[in-house]
Design an enzyme around this catalytic site. Sequence first.
Site, PDB file in Angstrom:
ATOM      1  N   HIS A  66     -95.076 -24.917  80.814  1.00 14.56           N
ATOM      2  CA  HIS A  66     -95.289 -24.121  79.603  1.00 14.56           C
ATOM      3  C   HIS A  66     -95.233 -25.037  78.403  1.00 14.56           C
ATOM      4  O   HIS A  66     -94.306 -25.814  78.233  1.00 14.56           O
ATOM      5  CB  HIS A  66     -94.244 -23.001  79.508  1.00 14.56           C
ATOM      6  CG  HIS A  66     -94.451 -21.922  80.527  1.00 14.56           C
ATOM      7  ND1 HIS A  66     -93.437 -21.400  81.286  1.00 14.56           N
ATOM      8  CD2 HIS A  66     -95.584 -21.282  80.925  1.00 14.56           C
ATOM      9  CE1 HIS A  66     -93.919 -20.483  82.099  1.00 14.56           C
ATOM     10  NE2 HIS A  66     -95.230 -20.385  81.889  1.00 14.56           N
ATOM     11  N   ALA A  67     -96.228 -24.888  77.525  1.00 12.43           N
ATOM     12  CA  ALA A  67     -96.486 -25.899  76.494  1.00 12.43           C
ATOM     13  C   ALA A  67     -95.312 -26.115  75.553  1.00 12.43           C
ATOM     14  O   ALA A  67     -94.988 -27.238  75.182  1.00 12.43           O
ATOM     15  CB  ALA A  67     -97.732 -25.490  75.708  1.00 12.43           C
ATOM     16  N   GLU A  69     -92.163 -25.819  75.954  1.00 13.80           N
ATOM     17  CA  GLU A  69     -90.876 -26.191  76.547  1.00 13.80           C
ATOM     18  C   GLU A  69     -90.734 -27.704  76.565  1.00 13.80           C
ATOM     19  O   GLU A  69     -90.684 -28.361  77.603  1.00 13.80           O
ATOM     20  CB  GLU A  69     -90.758 -25.541  77.934  1.00 13.80           C
ATOM     21  CG  GLU A  69     -90.813 -24.023  77.821  1.00 13.80           C
ATOM     22  CD  GLU A  69     -91.011 -23.252  79.121  1.00 13.80           C
ATOM     23  OE1 GLU A  69     -91.260 -22.038  79.042  1.00 13.80           O
ATOM     24  OE2 GLU A  69     -90.916 -23.857  80.220  1.00 13.80           O
ATOM     25  N   ARG A 124     -97.540 -21.057  74.903  1.00 14.16           N
ATOM     26  CA  ARG A 124     -96.974 -21.080  76.266  1.00 14.16           C
ATOM     27  C   ARG A 124     -98.027 -21.388  77.349  1.00 14.16           C
ATOM     28  O   ARG A 124     -97.817 -22.214  78.228  1.00 14.16           O
ATOM     29  CB  ARG A 124     -96.350 -19.713  76.544  1.00 14.16           C
ATOM     30  CG  ARG A 124     -95.907 -19.460  78.009  1.00 14.16           C
ATOM     31  CD  ARG A 124     -95.332 -18.067  78.160  1.00 14.16           C
ATOM     32  NE  ARG A 124     -95.175 -17.623  79.520  1.00 14.16           N
ATOM     33  CZ  ARG A 124     -94.024 -17.692  80.207  1.00 14.16           C
ATOM     34  NH1 ARG A 124     -92.937 -18.230  79.666  1.00 14.16           N
ATOM     35  NH2 ARG A 124     -93.956 -17.227  81.450  1.00 14.16           N
ATOM     36  N   ASN A 141     -97.513 -19.969  85.277  1.00 11.33           N
ATOM     37  CA  ASN A 141     -96.421 -19.537  86.153  1.00 11.33           C
ATOM     38  C   ASN A 141     -96.520 -18.078  86.577  1.00 11.33           C
ATOM     39  O   ASN A 141     -95.536 -17.489  87.017  1.00 11.33           O
ATOM     40  CB  ASN A 141     -95.058 -19.821  85.512  1.00 11.33           C
ATOM     41  CG  ASN A 141     -94.003 -20.151  86.557  1.00 11.33           C
ATOM     42  OD1 ASN A 141     -94.306 -20.612  87.667  1.00 11.33           O
ATOM     43  ND2 ASN A 141     -92.759 -19.891  86.229  1.00 11.33           N
ATOM     44  N   ARG A 142     -97.687 -17.508  86.409  1.00 12.50           N
ATOM     45  CA  ARG A 142     -98.048 -16.211  87.000  1.00 12.50           C
ATOM     46  C   ARG A 142     -99.343 -16.335  87.809  1.00 12.50           C
ATOM     47  O   ARG A 142     -99.909 -15.327  88.220  1.00 12.50           O
ATOM     48  CB  ARG A 142     -98.254 -15.164  85.897  1.00 12.50           C
ATOM     49  CG  ARG A 142     -97.032 -14.936  85.005  1.00 12.50           C
ATOM     50  CD  ARG A 142     -95.845 -14.359  85.730  1.00 12.50           C
ATOM     51  NE  ARG A 142     -94.710 -14.068  84.852  1.00 12.50           N
ATOM     52  CZ  ARG A 142     -93.824 -14.985  84.450  1.00 12.50           C
ATOM     53  NH1 ARG A 142     -93.906 -16.249  84.888  1.00 12.50           N
ATOM     54  NH2 ARG A 142     -92.837 -14.644  83.634  1.00 12.50           N
ATOM     55  N   HIS A 194     -88.391 -25.859  83.568  1.00 14.90           N
ATOM     56  CA  HIS A 194     -88.724 -25.010  82.422  1.00 14.90           C
ATOM     57  C   HIS A 194     -87.574 -25.006  81.424  1.00 14.90           C
ATOM     58  O   HIS A 194     -86.525 -25.597  81.657  1.00 14.90           O
ATOM     59  CB  HIS A 194     -88.988 -23.579  82.887  1.00 14.90           C
ATOM     60  CG  HIS A 194     -90.273 -23.415  83.658  1.00 14.90           C
ATOM     61  ND1 HIS A 194     -91.401 -22.836  83.124  1.00 14.90           N
ATOM     62  CD2 HIS A 194     -90.609 -23.770  84.929  1.00 14.90           C
ATOM     63  CE1 HIS A 194     -92.365 -22.830  84.026  1.00 14.90           C
ATOM     64  NE2 HIS A 194     -91.919 -23.381  85.135  1.00 14.90           N
ATOM     65  N   SER A 195     -87.778 -24.339  80.304  1.00 12.97           N
ATOM     66  CA  SER A 195     -86.678 -24.011  79.383  1.00 12.97           C
ATOM     67  C   SER A 195     -86.995 -22.652  78.779  1.00 12.97           C
ATOM     68  O   SER A 195     -88.140 -22.197  78.916  1.00 12.97           O
ATOM     69  CB  SER A 195     -86.566 -25.084  78.280  1.00 12.97           C
ATOM     70  OG  SER A 195     -87.590 -24.922  77.288  1.00 12.97           O
ATOM     71  N   TYR A 196     -86.089 -21.950  78.127  1.00 14.81           N
ATOM     72  CA  TYR A 196     -84.667 -22.223  78.072  1.00 14.81           C
ATOM     73  C   TYR A 196     -83.912 -21.055  78.702  1.00 14.81           C
ATOM     74  O   TYR A 196     -84.484 -19.977  78.872  1.00 14.81           O
ATOM     75  CB  TYR A 196     -84.253 -22.395  76.605  1.00 14.81           C
ATOM     76  CG  TYR A 196     -84.436 -21.126  75.809  1.00 14.81           C
ATOM     77  CD1 TYR A 196     -85.645 -20.803  75.233  1.00 14.81           C
ATOM     78  CD2 TYR A 196     -83.371 -20.216  75.666  1.00 14.81           C
ATOM     79  CE1 TYR A 196     -85.818 -19.601  74.531  1.00 14.81           C
ATOM     80  CE2 TYR A 196     -83.534 -19.035  74.949  1.00 14.81           C
ATOM     81  CZ  TYR A 196     -84.763 -18.716  74.384  1.00 14.81           C
ATOM     82  OH  TYR A 196     -84.932 -17.535  73.696  1.00 14.81           O
ATOM     83  N   TYR A 246     -85.613 -12.205  85.739  1.00 13.56           N
ATOM     84  CA  TYR A 246     -86.411 -10.972  85.711  1.00 13.56           C
ATOM     85  C   TYR A 246     -87.416 -11.039  86.876  1.00 13.56           C
ATOM     86  O   TYR A 246     -87.694 -12.116  87.400  1.00 13.56           O
ATOM     87  CB  TYR A 246     -87.170 -10.789  84.374  1.00 13.56           C
ATOM     88  CG  TYR A 246     -87.675 -12.040  83.697  1.00 13.56           C
ATOM     89  CD1 TYR A 246     -87.179 -12.436  82.437  1.00 13.56           C
ATOM     90  CD2 TYR A 246     -88.637 -12.851  84.296  1.00 13.56           C
ATOM     91  CE1 TYR A 246     -87.638 -13.579  81.800  1.00 13.56           C
ATOM     92  CE2 TYR A 246     -89.097 -13.998  83.677  1.00 13.56           C
ATOM     93  CZ  TYR A 246     -88.598 -14.359  82.421  1.00 13.56           C
ATOM     94  OH  TYR A 246     -89.041 -15.496  81.789  1.00 13.56           O
ATOM     95  N   GLU A 268     -84.172 -23.670  84.357  1.00 17.42           N
ATOM     96  CA  GLU A 268     -84.315 -23.309  82.948  1.00 17.42           C
ATOM     97  C   GLU A 268     -83.273 -24.141  82.205  1.00 17.42           C
ATOM     98  O   GLU A 268     -82.070 -23.870  82.305  1.00 17.42           O
ATOM     99  CB  GLU A 268     -84.067 -21.809  82.728  1.00 17.42           C
ATOM    100  CG  GLU A 268     -85.198 -20.912  83.204  1.00 17.42           C
ATOM    101  CD  GLU A 268     -86.216 -20.603  82.112  1.00 17.42           C
ATOM    102  OE1 GLU A 268     -86.631 -21.538  81.402  1.00 17.42           O
ATOM    103  OE2 GLU A 268     -86.623 -19.419  81.989  1.00 17.42           O
TER     104      GLU A 268
HETATM  105  N1  LIG Z   1     -91.230 -18.086  89.440  1.00 14.96           N
HETATM  106  C1  LIG Z   1     -90.479 -17.437  88.378  1.00 14.96           C
HETATM  107  C2  LIG Z   1     -89.154 -18.115  88.105  1.00 14.96           C
HETATM  108  C3  LIG Z   1     -88.397 -17.320  87.055  1.00 14.96           C
HETATM  109  C4  LIG Z   1     -89.120 -17.229  85.715  1.00 14.96           C
HETATM  110  C5  LIG Z   1     -89.274 -18.593  85.087  1.00 14.96           C
HETATM  111  C6  LIG Z   1     -89.734 -18.529  83.637  1.00 14.96           C
HETATM  112  C7  LIG Z   1     -89.823 -19.900  83.091  1.00 14.96           C
HETATM  113 SE1  LIG Z   1     -90.265 -19.915  81.236  1.00 14.96          SE
HETATM  114  C8  LIG Z   1     -91.082 -17.816  83.503  1.00 14.96           C
HETATM  115  O1  LIG Z   1     -92.066 -18.360  84.043  1.00 14.96           O
HETATM  116  O2  LIG Z   1     -91.126 -16.753  82.891  1.00 14.96           O
HETATM  117 ZN   LIG Z   2     -91.484 -21.895  81.278  1.00 14.25          ZN
HETATM  118 ZN   LIG Z   3     -88.224 -20.176  80.383  1.00 11.83          ZN
END
Ligand SMILES: NCCCCC[C@@H](C[SeH])C(=O)O
Ligand SMILES: [Zn+2]
Ligand SMILES: [Zn+2]
Length: 306
Positions: A66-67, A69, A124, A141-142, A194-196, A246, A268
Amino acid sequence: RSVHSYEQYNELENIYAWTANIAAQNPNLVTRSQIGTSFEGRPIYLLKVGKAGANKNAIFIDCGFHAREWITPAFCQWFVKEAVNSYGSDPEFTNLLNNLDFYVLPVLNVDGYVYTWTNDRMWRKTRSLNKNTPCVGTDPNRNFAAGWGTNGATSSPCSEVYCGTIPESESETRALGDFIRSNLPAIKSYLTIHSYSQMLLFPYSYTHKLANDYDELFTLAEGAVNALSSLYGTQYTYGPGGKTIYLSSGGSDDWAYDTGVKYSFTFELRDTGKYGFILPESEIVETCEETMLAVKYIANHVLNNA
Ligand SMILES: NCCCCC[C@@H](C[SeH])C(=O)O
Ligand SMILES: [Zn+2]
Ligand SMILES: [Zn+2]
Ligand SMILES: [Zn+2]
């Protein structure tokens, strides 16, 4: 055009130059390859770190998914620096580097990273163009085939958690997926930084179902978090992503796990919201040093158990 620093955030061109230099200066330990090209045509570089040898097990670490982070590319650069500085002097790290390969991807989302330096610090997603809308980018990340397009994601291109048109729709995520698929079964661990929030997460995030290796992953996460907090007392929570942060589908960690990479974790990093994504440069060194302890803890477990 400032020079490269491990204690400051570096713009992409300086990170590119650093990847070339660190490989050229440490030919016995570091080799650079390009695993793909971004939407806007930038190279996606990968560093292979470890004593050259055949049939070694490997740990894959990516940063800059994610950009915004920015602390995460800083960590990947720190990791490589620590590795080359420790080899031959630190017995524990030398042992890891003699017996494992570490694939370190300093910045996956190169287009987004540049965009946070030039236009929008809080960007992001990727910077790919979407059809029939001015809204730009997919959430990398989706974008993986792990419960893709269900919980915690959407098919609306204007959303920060847009899942893309298909899994691995993005050239960046496709490059990552192709590399991991073509280096199985050597890759025993996948760490995506990742962060945070200060969390150490493991599968699953796309469902509340427990991973087959839940017990081992939970215990490993606990040990890694304890190692991390031993340095500066930084407190992390840990557990399966769906429960701990989540529900979110299409994640690279869940995909890697279902593809056979058992030791799959999402970090994170700092902080818990005081500065958030805009973590001050004064915290880079501490954040990187404490995270090193967690990563080495996991690496030792992989070395002894994979
Ligand atoms: N594969 C999902 C792991 C948990 C969420 C990680 C966060 C990192 Se910003 C996200 O992608 O929303
Ligand atoms: Zn991230
Ligand atoms: Zn995050
Ligand atoms: Zn150090």
